[in-house]
Design an enzyme around this catalytic site. Structure first.
Site, PDB file in Angstrom:
ATOM      1  N   LEU A   7      39.299   6.745 -16.126  1.00 56.34           N
ATOM      2  CA  LEU A   7      40.383   6.058 -15.427  1.00 56.34           C
ATOM      3  C   LEU A   7      41.705   6.845 -15.449  1.00 56.34           C
ATOM      4  O   LEU A   7      42.197   7.201 -16.521  1.00 56.34           O
ATOM      5  CB  LEU A   7      40.607   4.673 -16.075  1.00 56.34           C
ATOM      6  CG  LEU A   7      41.651   3.782 -15.390  1.00 56.34           C
ATOM      7  CD1 LEU A   7      41.223   3.399 -13.987  1.00 56.34           C
ATOM      8  CD2 LEU A   7      41.935   2.550 -16.234  1.00 56.34           C
ATOM      9  N   ASP A   8      42.255   7.092 -14.269  1.00 49.38           N
ATOM     10  CA  ASP A   8      43.573   7.723 -14.132  1.00 49.38           C
ATOM     11  C   ASP A   8      43.655   9.086 -14.822  1.00 49.38           C
ATOM     12  O   ASP A   8      44.740   9.515 -15.233  1.00 49.38           O
ATOM     13  CB  ASP A   8      44.679   6.803 -14.686  1.00 49.38           C
ATOM     14  CG  ASP A   8      44.755   5.488 -13.925  1.00 49.38           C
ATOM     15  OD1 ASP A   8      44.387   5.465 -12.739  1.00 49.38           O
ATOM     16  OD2 ASP A   8      45.181   4.483 -14.512  1.00 49.38           O
ATOM     17  N   ALA A   9      42.543   9.761 -14.928  1.00 49.31           N
ATOM     18  CA  ALA A   9      42.516  11.039 -15.644  1.00 49.31           C
ATOM     19  C   ALA A   9      42.075  12.209 -14.770  1.00 49.31           C
ATOM     20  O   ALA A   9      41.903  13.324 -15.260  1.00 49.31           O
ATOM     21  CB  ALA A   9      41.613  10.933 -16.867  1.00 49.31           C
ATOM     22  N   GLY A  16      46.417   2.813 -16.516  1.00 51.68           N
ATOM     23  CA  GLY A  16      45.846   1.469 -16.456  1.00 51.68           C
ATOM     24  C   GLY A  16      46.724   0.465 -15.749  1.00 51.68           C
ATOM     25  O   GLY A  16      47.476   0.809 -14.842  1.00 51.68           O
ATOM     26  N   HIS A  22      48.364   6.360  -8.196  1.00 51.58           N
ATOM     27  CA  HIS A  22      48.629   5.529  -9.369  1.00 51.58           C
ATOM     28  C   HIS A  22      50.131   5.334  -9.484  1.00 51.58           C
ATOM     29  O   HIS A  22      50.885   6.296  -9.349  1.00 51.58           O
ATOM     30  CB  HIS A  22      48.068   6.177 -10.636  1.00 51.58           C
ATOM     31  CG  HIS A  22      48.259   5.313 -11.857  1.00 51.58           C
ATOM     32  ND1 HIS A  22      47.528   4.177 -12.076  1.00 51.58           N
ATOM     33  CD2 HIS A  22      49.130   5.405 -12.887  1.00 51.58           C
ATOM     34  CE1 HIS A  22      47.926   3.602 -13.197  1.00 51.58           C
ATOM     35  NE2 HIS A  22      48.897   4.330 -13.720  1.00 51.58           N
TER      36      HIS A  22
END
EC number: 3.5.1.10
Lengths: 283, 283, 283, 283
Positions: C226-228, C200, C191
Site C-alpha cells: 500500500l502506497d509504496a 493509508g 495519494h
C-alpha cells in the site's frame, strides 16, 4: 456556519480595536476569525472580523444601525456582509475553457460560495459545458463594428441580473471605462503574466522572447488603465529552454486557474480591502 | 522601534479580545501588530500583540502587575517581552558549517536580533569562523565513553550563560532528556528531512532510496521523543533522478539554512505558541 | 507532429549512445528530443528519444526488427511507441469529483493525448458529468460482501476495453494483488499526502494532528504494498495553524489534481522509466 | 572525478549526435552526463557532454585537434573544458554583505569549484570578512569625479588576475561598455527583482508601490543594455501587505543569494549556453 463579516478601513489611531471589540463583546458576538493590519506607510488601519451570526441579536440592518456611531467616530470605510447572502457572480469568457471550467467545477462541487446567474461569452463554443451546469449562457459577439452595442447589451444584462461581481475568465476583450467605473473593485480579471511584466497582448510570447525562467499569472481588479489595477493574487511556475510557447501556454493555464480561483475566493469571503491601488488580503 | 510583545493562549470565549484591547486602549497602547487565532478543534484562543513601548506608562513589571487580573480571569498562559531585551541564544554545532555560518552572518549583519554568548561544538573545525565574529567557542567532545560528563559540562555552560534558547545548528548529537526538559520549547533543532518522513539518521539516504521528488527540512522544538517535537517551520526543494545523494545533501543545505533561520526568527520575535505538540506561528 | 518514442534502460557501458544515435542517423531519423541518464549508483543507463515518424523508413514493426540486434547486444529493456497510437486509459473514481473533472477537462480540451474508453466508479454520483463528455460510465459497487465479484467484473471490463493504463482518480478502494500484477507499472494512483508521510487512510487528519506546515500529494504506480510503489510526481502546498482539516482537504485537492495530471502526462508520453522501485522521469 | 565538458551549439540537422557520440565511443570516452536541446523556433541545436577525463587518450589540446573536423563540418560554436582547471572568478561588491558572504562560504566549504583571486569593492566595509577567507581585497572607490580612472584600474586588475568570470555580488555600479564587451557572457549580475519587472534602481520600492504578491531576483549576464542581458536563473518569494519595504529587502536577500549562487554554479560547470539573448541551462 452562518457568519457576519465586518470589514473596516480607516485612518490608524489608538482605541479602534478596543472600540470595535467592545462593541462585539457587548452584544456577545462570537468572533471566529479576526485580522488586523496597520500600514505604517499610509497611516491606515484595516480590520476584518468574522462573527457567528447566531451569536448576535442583529440582522444586517440592525448591525449597521448600531455600529454607525463607531464608524463615524473613526471615519471608517466599512461594510458588513452575511455569509448566507451569496454573492451573484457573472462569469465572462471567450473561447478558452480552462478558467471557466475550473470555476464552474468549484462552484458545482460547493467549494465556491456564490450564485452564478449567467455566463456571458463573445463566442458560442462553451455553451454546452455551461448549460450542463444549469446556468444560462448568453452569447454576445463583440465585433469591431458593433462593440458599443455589445457592451450596452452586456451592461443591461449585468444590471438586470443584479450582479455583485464580474469575473473575466480569460474574456480577452477590454471592458469599456463606464462598466469599469460602475463596477469598481468588483470586476476581477486574470492576466496571463506575472504583472507588471508583459502587460497587454500575448504575454507568453513576450516571456519566451525575453527568456524568463518563471512564468506567472495575476488576478486583479479591473481599472481603466490596462492590466494596472490592484493585484489580488499572483503565482508562478518554472519554465526552461525546453518549453516552447505552446508549453508555456499549457503550464500557464494551471497557474491562471489557481490564481483566479484563489483571488475570487478571497473576494467572495470579503477578504480583500483596496487602498491606494493596492490590496490587503486577509487570507 | 522598541516594542512590547504580549503573547497569550487561553480557553476560547467571548470578550477576551475586548478585555485585552480595552486594557491596551485605556493605557494608550499603540498596537503595531495584532494577531488572533481561534482553534475550533481544541477550543483554545491564541493572541499576540506588538505594542510601541514608548506609548505605554509601564515597564515590563508594571505591565505584568496591571495585566495579571485579566490573565487570571481568562486562565491565560501568557508572557510579555521587550524587544530591547535581546534573547541570549547559544548555538551548538558539529562539523558542518552551513547552518552555523548562515546564522552568524545574519546575526553579524543585524538581521537576527539576539545575543550569541557562545558557540558549543563537539568538534574544533569551526572555531576560527566563530571567533572571527568575536564569539567564544567551546569545544566539548562527545565521545561514547564520556557522554554524561560532556553533557554535564554543556548544561553548566548553558546555565552560566543564562541562555534563553539553544539552537542545534546540525549538532548531530541527541541531547539528554534532562536538558530537553529544563529548556522545554527553547531548544530549536533543524532536521534534514520533511518530517514526519525520514526520522533519525541519514534522511537523504532514506529519501534517495524511496525515490521522492522533493526533499525538505524541518525546524522544530526538541522534545524527548526523537524528531517528534512541535514543528515551527518546514520547506522543500525539488529533486530528480539526476540528483545523487551528494546533490541532495547540497540542495538540502540551502533548505536547512532557510528553514532554521526563519524558525529562529519567529522564536526570537515571540511569534511561536505551542499547544498540544503543535505550533501557532503568527508570521 | 507524429513521433516515435524510443525508450531504453540497460546496464551502463561505453558506446550505447553512439550505437543508438548511429542507428537513427543511418536511417535519417530526425530527433526532436533526446534524454539520457546514467545512474552511477545502480550502474544502469536510461535513454529516451523522440523521433519524427515521417523521417524514418519504418513502421513500428519495422523499427523493432531493425533495432533488435542492438537491443540484444546491450541487454536492453526497451520499447518503441507511436504518438499516433493514443493510449487507452480507464479512469476509476468514487464520489470525489475534483481529480476526475480535472482529467476529463484536460482530455476534452485536447491537453491529454489519450482515449478514455470508460470510467468505472463504485458510486453513481459522477455519472452525469462523465456522460456529458460522451464517455461510458460503469457503476460497479464494491461492498464488503461482494468485493471479489466486483473486482472480477472490473478486471473483465478492463480487459475487454484493452486498457493500456488505469488511473485511480481518488478511487478509495484497494485493488486486488492480481490486478496490480497484471497491470504492473500501468496503474497510476494519486495519494493525498507527501509520501512516505501519512500512508493509508485519512492523511489530512494525520497531517493536522502532526502539525506539519506543508501538505502534499503523490502520484505513483500501484504495487501490492500500500502506497509504496514507485513515485512519479509529488508536490506540496503551504498550510498554517489557521487551516482546519476541511481547509487542508480543499487546498490538497488542488495539489492532487496538479500532481495526478502531471504524472499521467509523463506516463502517456512515455517519459517514465521504472527501476528498483524508483522512477526516471524525462520531463 | 575529473571530467572534460564538451559544449556545442550549432544549426540543427541530422547526424550531429551520431557523429559526436561516435567520436567519443571511438576513443572509449565514458560519458557521465549528456544533455541535448533542439530549439525548433531558432533551428539551433545545443549539446553538452561530461566525459571522464581518464577514459580519453587526450589532453584538452589533443581533444581540440581531433574534434575540429567534426566541429567544422557542422559549423559548431563549441568549447571543451577541464573540470580540473578551476575558473578564476573575481567577485565585486559594495556595502551589502549577504551575496558576498554566501558565495565566500560556498567556496570555502568546497561547494563552489573555482578560484577567487580577489574581491574588488567600491567601499571598505567588507575587507575583514574577505581577508579572513585568505582572499586579497581591493578597495577601489567609484566617485563621480574619478569613475573612468576607477574602471581603468579595475580593468587592469581583472586582466592581471586572468579572470575567467566577474560576479557582481550586489556591486551597485554600472560597468563601462568596454568591460562588458571584453568579458561578454562572463560578467554575471544579480538583479534584485523578477526581471523584466522593475528594471533599474530601487526595485523593492517599485514592487511595494505596485503591490505585487511575489518578489524575486534575477541572475543574468551583463550586456550594455541595463538589466537586459540573457537570464540564467530566477526565483521568487511570497510577500503580503504585512511586508514593508524593509521586510521585502530582507526576504529578497535570501532569494538573491540563492539565485546568484545557482547561476554561478551553472556557469562554472559550463552548463549555460547563450543564443539570441536567451540561455539554455543544462541543469
Amino acid at each position: 456556519m452562518r457568519t457576519f463579516r465586518l470589514v473596516i478601513a480607516c485612518p490608524d489611531g489608538i482605541g479602534i480595536v478596543a472600540k470595535v471589540s467592545n462593541f462585539l463583546a457587548t452584544y456577545n458576538g462570537w468572533i471566529t476569525e479576526a485580522s488586523h493590519h496597520s500600514d505604517s506607510h499610509s497611516g491606515w488601519f484595516f480590520m476584518r472580523h468574522e462573527i457567528r451570526a447566531d451569536s448576535l441579536p442583529f440582522d444586517l440592518d440592525g448591525f449597521r444601525q448600531a455600529f454607525t456611531p463607531i464608524a463615524k467616530e473613526f471615519s471608517m470605510e466599512w461594510r458588513i456582509t452575511d455569509s448566507a447572502c451569496r454573492k451573484r457572480v457573472i462569469l465572462m469568457a471567450s473561447r478558452e475553457s480552462h478558467c471557466l471550467a475550473d470555476l464552474l467545477h468549484r462552484w458545482h462541487s460547493g467549494e465556491l460560495e456564490c450564485d452564478i446567474p449567467c455566463v456571458i461569452a463573445n463566442h458560442d463554443e462553451l455553451r454546452s459545458m455551461v448549460e450542463w451546469h444549469g446556468i444560462p449562457y448568453f452569447h454576445i459577439p463583440v465585433e469591431p463594428a458593433c462593440k458599443s452595442e455589445a457592451f450596452a447589451a452586456i451592461t443591461r444584462l449585468v444590471r438586470e441580473q443584479s450582479a455583485d461581481a464580474i469575473v473575466l475568465a480569460r474574456y480577452m476583450q477590454i471592458l469599456p471605462a463606464t462598466l469599469c467605473q460602475e463596477f469598481a473593485q468588483r470586476v476581477i480579471n486574470i492576466h496571463h503574466s506575472f504583472l507588471p511584466s508583459f502587460v497587454g497582448a500575448k504575454p507568453y510570447h513576450q516571456a519566451s522572447l525575453r527568456g524568463v525562467k518563471l512564468i506567472g499569472a495575476t488576478c486583479h481588479y479591473v481599472t481603466q488603465e490596462l492590466d494596472a489595477g490592484p493585484i489580488i493574487e499572483q503565482d508562478v511556475v518554472r519554465v526552461s529552454h525546453r518549453d516552447r510557447i505552446e508549453d508555456m501556454v499549457r503550464l500557464g493555464k494551471d497557474v491562471e486557474k489557481m490564481v483566479l480561483s484563489r483571488g475570487l475566493r478571497y473576494h467572495l469571503e470579503d477578504r480583500v480591502l483596496v487602498h491606494d491601488n493596492k490590496t490587503v488580503v486577509f487570507d
